[in-house]
Design a protein around this motif. Structure first.
Motif, short mmCIF file in Angstrom:
data_model
loop_
_atom_site.label_atom_id
_atom_site.label_comp_id
_atom_site.label_asym_id
_atom_site.label_seq_id
_atom_site.Cartn_x
_atom_site.Cartn_y
_atom_site.Cartn_z
N ASP A 35 -3.37 0.63 -10.91
CA ASP A 35 -4.12 0.36 -10.10
C ASP A 35 -3.66 0.73 -8.72
OD1 ASP A 35 -6.18 -0.42 -11.65
OD2 ASP A 35 -5.22 -2.56 -11.69
N PHE A 36 -2.53 1.50 -8.79
CA PHE A 36 -1.50 1.59 -7.50
C PHE A 36 -2.30 2.60 -6.53
CE2 PHE A 36 1.78 3.10 -4.78
CZ PHE A 36 2.02 2.11 -3.93
N LEU A 37 -2.94 3.67 -7.02
CA LEU A 37 -3.55 4.80 -6.17
C LEU A 37 -4.79 4.09 -5.83
CD1 LEU A 37 -2.59 8.03 -8.04
CD2 LEU A 37 -1.84 7.22 -6.06
N GLU A 38 -5.62 3.30 -6.43
CA GLU A 38 -6.79 2.62 -6.02
C GLU A 38 -6.27 1.72 -4.95
OE1 GLU A 38 -9.95 -0.28 -7.57
OE2 GLU A 38 -8.97 0.65 -9.17
N PHE A 39 -5.19 1.08 -4.95
CA PHE A 39 -4.72 0.30 -3.82
C PHE A 39 -4.45 1.04 -2.63
CE2 PHE A 39 -1.65 -2.59 -1.65
CZ PHE A 39 -2.43 -3.50 -1.49
N ILE A 40 -3.85 2.22 -2.78
CA ILE A 40 -3.50 2.97 -1.47
C ILE A 40 -4.73 3.55 -1.02
CG2 ILE A 40 -2.54 5.37 -1.06
CD1 ILE A 40 -0.33 3.43 -1.53
N TYR A 41 -5.63 3.88 -1.72
CA TYR A 41 -7.34 4.37 -1.18
C TYR A 41 -7.74 3.04 -0.32
CZ TYR A 41 -12.04 6.01 -0.96
OH TYR A 41 -13.06 6.23 -0.45
N LEU A 42 -7.58 2.01 -1.08
CA LEU A 42 -8.34 0.70 -0.24
C LEU A 42 -7.49 0.56 1.04
CD1 LEU A 42 -9.83 -1.95 -0.48
CD2 LEU A 42 -7.77 -2.97 -1.17
N LEU A 43 -6.19 0.63 1.19
CA LEU A 43 -5.54 0.37 2.19
C LEU A 43 -5.65 1.53 3.24
CD1 LEU A 43 -1.86 -0.47 1.12
CD2 LEU A 43 -3.55 -1.91 2.24
N GLU A 44 -6.19 2.80 3.03
CA GLU A 44 -6.57 3.78 3.84
C GLU A 44 -7.95 3.32 4.57
OE1 GLU A 44 -4.04 7.80 2.14
OE2 GLU A 44 -6.16 7.28 1.28
N GLN A 45 -8.81 2.89 3.44
CA GLN A 45 -10.39 2.55 4.24
C GLN A 45 -10.25 1.48 4.93
OE1 GLN A 45 -12.77 4.56 3.34
NE2 GLN A 45 -11.25 5.71 2.64
N VAL A 46 -9.14 0.48 4.75
CA VAL A 46 -9.15 -0.75 5.52
C VAL A 46 -8.42 -0.31 7.17
CG1 VAL A 46 -8.04 -3.03 5.60
CG2 VAL A 46 -9.25 -2.38 3.77
N SER A 47 -7.33 0.51 6.70
CA SER A 47 -6.63 0.73 7.96
C SER A 47 -7.11 1.88 8.81
CB SER A 47 -5.14 1.14 7.62
OG SER A 47 -5.04 2.21 7.12
N GLY A 48 -8.28 2.58 8.10
CA GLY A 48 -8.66 3.84 8.84
C GLY A 48 -7.51 4.72 9.21
N ARG A 49 -6.28 4.76 8.39
CA ARG A 49 -5.31 5.88 8.68
C ARG A 49 -4.78 6.13 7.12
NH1 ARG A 49 -1.75 1.98 12.08
NH2 ARG A 49 -1.56 0.95 10.10
N SER A 50 -4.34 7.41 7.02
CA SER A 50 -3.78 7.90 5.60
C SER A 50 -2.40 7.40 5.53
CB SER A 50 -4.00 9.30 5.50
OG SER A 50 -3.45 10.06 6.28
N VAL A 51 -2.28 7.15 4.19
CA VAL A 51 -0.99 6.69 3.85
C VAL A 51 -0.03 7.87 3.28
CG1 VAL A 51 0.27 5.37 1.99
CG2 VAL A 51 -1.91 4.36 2.97
N ASP A 52 1.14 8.11 4.15
CA ASP A 52 1.96 9.18 3.79
C ASP A 52 2.82 8.65 2.55
OD1 ASP A 52 3.79 11.07 3.68
OD2 ASP A 52 4.01 11.21 5.59
N LEU A 53 2.76 9.04 1.41
CA LEU A 53 3.48 8.62 0.27
C LEU A 53 4.97 9.21 0.32
CD1 LEU A 53 0.75 8.86 -2.76
CD2 LEU A 53 1.48 6.81 -1.28
N ASP A 54 5.18 10.00 1.18
CA ASP A 54 6.48 10.51 1.49
C ASP A 54 7.36 9.60 2.21
OD1 ASP A 54 6.12 12.55 -0.28
OD2 ASP A 54 5.47 14.10 1.31
N ARG A 55 6.64 8.69 2.86
CA ARG A 55 7.31 7.83 4.07
C ARG A 55 7.37 6.28 3.71
NH1 ARG A 55 6.81 9.99 10.04
NH2 ARG A 55 7.94 8.13 9.96
N VAL A 56 6.53 5.98 2.71
CA VAL A 56 6.52 4.65 2.34
C VAL A 56 7.33 4.37 1.13
CG1 VAL A 56 4.18 3.98 3.10
CG2 VAL A 56 4.51 4.82 0.84
N THR A 57 7.79 3.05 1.07
CA THR A 57 8.35 2.78 -0.09
C THR A 57 7.97 1.45 -0.85
OG1 THR A 57 9.78 0.85 0.96
CG2 THR A 57 10.77 3.07 1.25
N VAL A 58 8.40 1.14 -2.15
CA VAL A 58 7.79 0.05 -2.72
C VAL A 58 7.82 -1.10 -1.81
CG1 VAL A 58 9.84 -0.58 -4.13
CG2 VAL A 58 7.55 -0.93 -4.82
N ASP A 59 8.72 -1.27 -1.26
CA ASP A 59 9.00 -2.52 -0.33
C ASP A 59 7.73 -2.66 0.62
OD1 ASP A 59 10.92 -3.49 -1.62
OD2 ASP A 59 12.72 -2.27 -0.61
#
Length: 81
Positions: A35-59
């Motif tokens: 479900d991780f990619l769905e969760f990323i999409y949710l965060l993008e929708q809620v925050s109004g910003r895209s999530v740069d998967l090259d810059r984030v970590t699991v933490d």
């Protein structure tokens, strides 16, 4: 933040009670790899910003506190020029 909490509870119907802000969501298996990619999409929708998967970590997804800090807090203003 409530949208994120609701999503986690929907994906984990066996979850009873509230999710503490410092609960390790990954160790507790409240966010799984399927479900991780769905969760990323949710965060993008809620925050109004895209999530740069090259810059984030699991933490960055480890707790509600960290998610709020990384994704749901307005970024610090930068100096122009």
């Amino acid at each position: 933040m409530q949208t994120v909490i609701d999503w986690i509870k929907q994906k984990n119907p066996e979850l009873q009670g509230e999710i503490l802000p410092d609960t390790d969501l990954i160790e507790a298996r409240l966010i799984n790899s399927l479900d991780f990619l769905e969760f990323i999409y949710l965060l993008e929708q809620v925050s109004g910003r895209s999530v740069d998967l090259d810059r984030v970590t699991v933490d960055d997804f480890r707790s509600l506190n960290r998610i709020r800090e990384v994704f749901l807090t307005d970024p610090a203003p930068t100096a122009a020029g």
